[in-house]
Design an enzyme around this catalytic site. Structure first.
Site, PDB file in Angstrom:
ATOM      1  N   SER A 121      21.372  -1.064  33.444  1.00  0.00           N
ATOM      2  CA  SER A 121      21.791  -0.766  35.262  1.00  0.00           C
ATOM      3  C   SER A 121      21.513  -1.811  35.278  1.00  0.00           C
ATOM      4  O   SER A 121      22.280  -2.288  37.547  1.00  0.00           O
ATOM      5  CB  SER A 121      19.988  -0.629  35.359  1.00  0.00           C
ATOM      6  OG  SER A 121      19.071  -1.194  35.167  1.00  0.00           O
TER       7      SER A 121
ATOM      8  N   CYS B  53      -5.609  -3.491   1.911  1.00  0.00           N
ATOM      9  CA  CYS B  53      -5.619  -3.453   3.838  1.00  0.00           C
ATOM     10  C   CYS B  53      -6.522  -3.552   3.947  1.00  0.00           C
ATOM     11  O   CYS B  53      -7.589  -4.598   4.128  1.00  0.00           O
ATOM     12  CB  CYS B  53      -4.995  -1.856   3.483  1.00  0.00           C
ATOM     13  SG  CYS B  53      -4.063  -2.647   5.268  1.00  0.00           S
TER      14      CYS B  53
ATOM     15  N   LYS C  40      -9.402   3.275  -2.621  1.00  0.00           N
ATOM     16  CA  LYS C  40      -9.664   2.644  -1.443  1.00  0.00           C
ATOM     17  C   LYS C  40     -10.722   2.830  -0.538  1.00  0.00           C
ATOM     18  O   LYS C  40     -11.489   4.000  -0.750  1.00  0.00           O
ATOM     19  CB  LYS C  40      -8.761   3.167  -0.568  1.00  0.00           C
ATOM     20  CG  LYS C  40      -8.457   1.963   1.068  1.00  0.00           C
ATOM     21  CD  LYS C  40      -7.370   1.902   1.413  1.00  0.00           C
ATOM     22  CE  LYS C  40      -7.343   1.015   2.569  1.00  0.00           C
ATOM     23  NZ  LYS C  40      -5.965   1.418   3.645  1.00  0.00           N
TER      24      LYS C  40
ATOM     25  N   GLU D 202       0.721  -0.775  -0.042  1.00  0.00           N
ATOM     26  CA  GLU D 202       0.306  -0.348  -0.237  1.00  0.00           C
ATOM     27  C   GLU D 202       0.809   1.667  -0.140  1.00  0.00           C
ATOM     28  O   GLU D 202       1.883   1.258   0.933  1.00  0.00           O
ATOM     29  CB  GLU D 202      -0.764  -0.194   1.157  1.00  0.00           C
ATOM     30  CG  GLU D 202      -2.163   0.798   0.866  1.00  0.00           C
ATOM     31  CD  GLU D 202      -2.914   0.727   2.404  1.00  0.00           C
ATOM     32  OE1 GLU D 202      -3.513   1.520   2.419  1.00  0.00           O
ATOM     33  OE2 GLU D 202      -3.071  -0.689   3.595  1.00  0.00           O
TER      34      GLU D 202
END
Length: 712
Positions: free
Chosen positions: A359, A175, A114, A45
């Site tokens: 750490s 999509c 789309k 896309e």
């Protein structure tokens, strides 16, 4: 007689606004598809612009450059002889659309906009584009003059249509349309469309892939057909990682699956499929009956064959066989997804590597292990002669030798990964030792320092200015003093981190390039606000900011075995602690004790709040059913109230969270994903009253039952 077609779909590592780079990757994918004998190629896309351009989609320049890149693609002789499905944004009648352009031999056949836009979670497509809400409607689109000169066409069809060749019919969906209840592929299949393409910009989340792949399989299980799914991959310049995994499915069976995580910029997936299999599959009464009543799509006819040997038997054509879908475990997803994201980010920002405050705790350990995983991926790609990876690694490591390859992950890490243990008198020997051991195993350039003098200097400045000196609560100070003394340590670590990130390359003889500072606050701590604003969790990027503590522990166990790092067991065995308060014979600071809730509980709260969309009252009701009789309703109410109280008072911290790899649906990142105000009444008085009423009803009921039992 078989009607064999070789089709290609691809995953491309596109980058927002990298027009020429995106074009070159598209051209490379077309070249590879043709070399593999494909006559149809589908791309992701918005592949020309990159999917994640966000508000840049509102700029007219973007549409001009998109057409310029498209012109250079279809004008290239290497793109002839193959049907192309390419994605780009298009302005039509001054309206912006997310489109697919279908072309063949330099002629545009159809522009398909789309129909349904993704507009929740991480997606805001309605902000940039308008959906084409005219199903099966087509009108004329006047092409830009730059395209007219190349194609000889003044206008082309624009709308919801399908392509009809001499041997098959092809339709496209994009999509989000796959995820809608009434997906376009249903109507297209019933109208005789045999090949359906889906071009996607779908991102990675832990444990999400099966949802996507099940929908892709289901798309042709009921109706039959050939489904080509193409997805972007890579970071695209933002928090999301698009995880590829392109797919070719025939009648509900997977015949080809691409990689989900890879450092390859271009991956082309091909399969040889038989159109006769689709026609046989559809020879069923229910399909035939429903197909006679379905609305008809306009067909754009093109006199070409995708199965050139359909009139004679082709001994060379070998149909692709069905295969099982491959899924990574969540631990593998954590090892691979953030590692690929880090690689894209550091190479594209021209960084010299990473700096991480190490750490000795689980979170920074997990971050370091992900960088180690990235170095392993780089070494594997270099061993496979991935020239782009080798080129990027040489630049990053400042290696001038053109024969050098980063085939040793530890050696590569020694050049680009820097860690530092920033200890104080509140730090333990155990955390210092763990940090040093891990740095040695993974190869990072490690600096071990004490910053007590720096902390003392800042506190002394305050004392001189005010005449008062704060002391820790354990020595008789107030909660306010205690918190301030903890925060100054954390914030000074952030200052030191950026100082070292800028100057360590110079210390090592490099005079250009800086290091990206990595954060290491997990999603649960961000949600609860259990971090200091602008402390060492403040960084350039954070690979674990969307991952829960529970999943991070599982990942460390995986990394211990997979990467052969037994030192990681020491991190798993240790109690999580910030080490910002003095350690005495009777007191050691504990994260979970400080927070008043466990990390497992935080994950539950996070999912109910965001994914299930629960406020305090509905969360209490759900947990009442899930957590009783282990906990009483009053205990559950206290936990729910405490969570929402600290979430609310710390909401402001989430406005400045370090940009993090998005891996969880309950991420509190409010820059785009979690749009909630940051000034909230932390008491949630209305909900609290309703919760209290339920608790009282329960407890009164228990009392009445006890009294009845006593009387009996």
């Amino acid at each position: 007689m078989g009607h064999y077609i070789t089709v290609a779909t691809c995953s491309l590592n596109q980058w927002a606004l990298d027009f020429e780079g995106n074009r070159d990757r598209i051209l490379e994918s077309i070249k590879i598809a043709k070399e593999k004998g494909a006559t149809l190629r589908v791309g992701p896309e918005l592949e020309i612009t990159g999917y994640g351009c966000l508000d840049h989609f509102l700029e007219n320049d973007l549409y001009l450059h998109s057409w310029e890149m498209y012109a250079s693609i279809i004008n290239n002789k290497e793109t002839q002889g193959i049907l192309l499905d390419i994605g780009l944004p298009i302005l039509h009648k001054n309206v912006r659309y997310n489109c697919r352009i279908i072309s063949y031999n330099g002629k545009i056949l159809l522009i398909r906009p789309k129909l349904w836009l993704a507009n929740d979670g991480n997606y805001r497509e309605m902000r940039f584009f308008t959906p084409w809400q005219r199903p099966r409607y087509v009108e004329s689109y006047t092409l830009p003059r730059i395209i007219q000169k190349i194609t000889g066409q003044v206008s082309v069809d624009f709308g919801d249509a399908v392509i009809s060749t001499l041997d098959t019919v092809i339709g496209a969906e994009t999509c989000e349309e796959l995820f809608t209840p009434n997906s376009p592929h249903i109507g297209m299949s019933l109208d005789g469309v045999e090949i359906i393409t889906n071009s996607s910009g779908s991102h990675h989340e832990l444990r999400k892939l099966d949802t996507r792949l099940n929908l892709i399989k289901e798309a042709t299980t009921k109706c039959g057909g050939i489904y080509l799914y193409s997805n972007q991959k890579g970071c695209d310049g933002d928090r999301l990682y698009y995880d590829g995994c392109s797919l070719i499915v025939v009648n509900g069976q997977v015949v080809a699956q691409g990689s989900q995580f890879s450092l390859d910029d271009v991956e082309v997936l091909t399969a040889t499929v038989d159109l006769e299999d689709v026609r046989s599959y559809r020879a069923q009464i229910s399909y035939g009956l429903q197909s006679t009543t379905t609305p008809v799509y306009q067909r754009v006819h093109v006199p070409i064959e995708l199965s050139p040997h359909s009139l004679t038997f082709d001994f060379r054509a070998v149909p692709s066989k069905p295969k099982d879908i491959f899924y990574h475990t969540p631990e593998e997803e954590i090892a691979l997804g953030p590692a690929c994201w880090l690689w894209d980010y550091v190479r594209r920002c021209n960084g010299a590597g990473f700096f991480l405050p190490l750490s000795g705790g689980i979170d920074s350990c997990a971050t370091a292990s992900i960088v180690h995983s990235m170095c392993i991926l780089v070494s594997r790609a270099a061993a496979n002669n991935n020239e782009q990876v080798i080129k990027d690694a040489r630049r990053m490591a400042n290696v001038q030798d053109e024969t050098w390859k980063p085939i040793d992950p530890v050696d590569f890490a020694s050049k680009i990964f820097h860690t530092s243990y920033m200890g104080t008198k509140n730090s333990s020997a155990a955390t210092r030792s763990r940090a040093k051991k891990l740095s040695e195993k993974i190869g990072s350039y490690h600096v071990d320092l004490n910053m007590d003098s720096l902390v003392e200097a800042v506190v002394s400045v305050f004392e001189v200015a005010t005449g008062k000196r704060p002391i820790f609560k354990i020595f008789g100070g107030s909660q306010t003093e205690n918190l301030a003394l903890q925060n100054i340590q954390a914030r000074l670590r952030m200052v030191l981190a950026y100082l070292f990130a800028q100057l360590l390359p110079w210390v090592r003889g490099r005079h250009t390039g800086g290091l990206l500072v990595l954060g290491s606050a997990n999603v649960d701590e961000c949600l609860r606000g259990y971090l200091t604003k602008y402390d060492c969790s403040s960084a350039d990027i954070n690979p674990i900011g969307g991952i829960s503590k529970t999943d991070l522990k599982k990942f460390i166990g995986y990394a211990r075995d997979e990467f052969k790092l037994p030192v990681l067991q020491e991190f798993l065995d240790a109690t999580p602690t910030a080490e910002l308060e003095p350690i005495t014979e009777t007191y050691i600071q504990s994260d979970e004790a400080d927070m008043g809730m466990t990390y497992e509980e935080l994950s539950v709260f996070g999912r109910l709040r965001k994914v299930s969309k629960c406020g305090p009252y509905s969360m209490f009701l759900k947990l009442y059913h899930d957590w009783t009789p282990g906990l009483t309703p009053r205990q559950i109410s206290e936990k729910v109230k405490k969570f929402f109280f600290f979430y609310a008072i710390n909401r402001h911290k989430q406005t400045v969270l370090t940009p993090s790899y998005h891996a969880e649906q309950y991420s509190p990142d409010d820059n785009r994903f979690d749009l909630r105000p940051f000034l909230i009444n932390p008491r949630f008085t209305c909900a609290s009253k309703k919760i209290d009423e339920i608790v009282e009803q329960y407890e009164n009921g228990i009392t009445e039952n006890i009294q009845e039992l006593t009387i009996d």
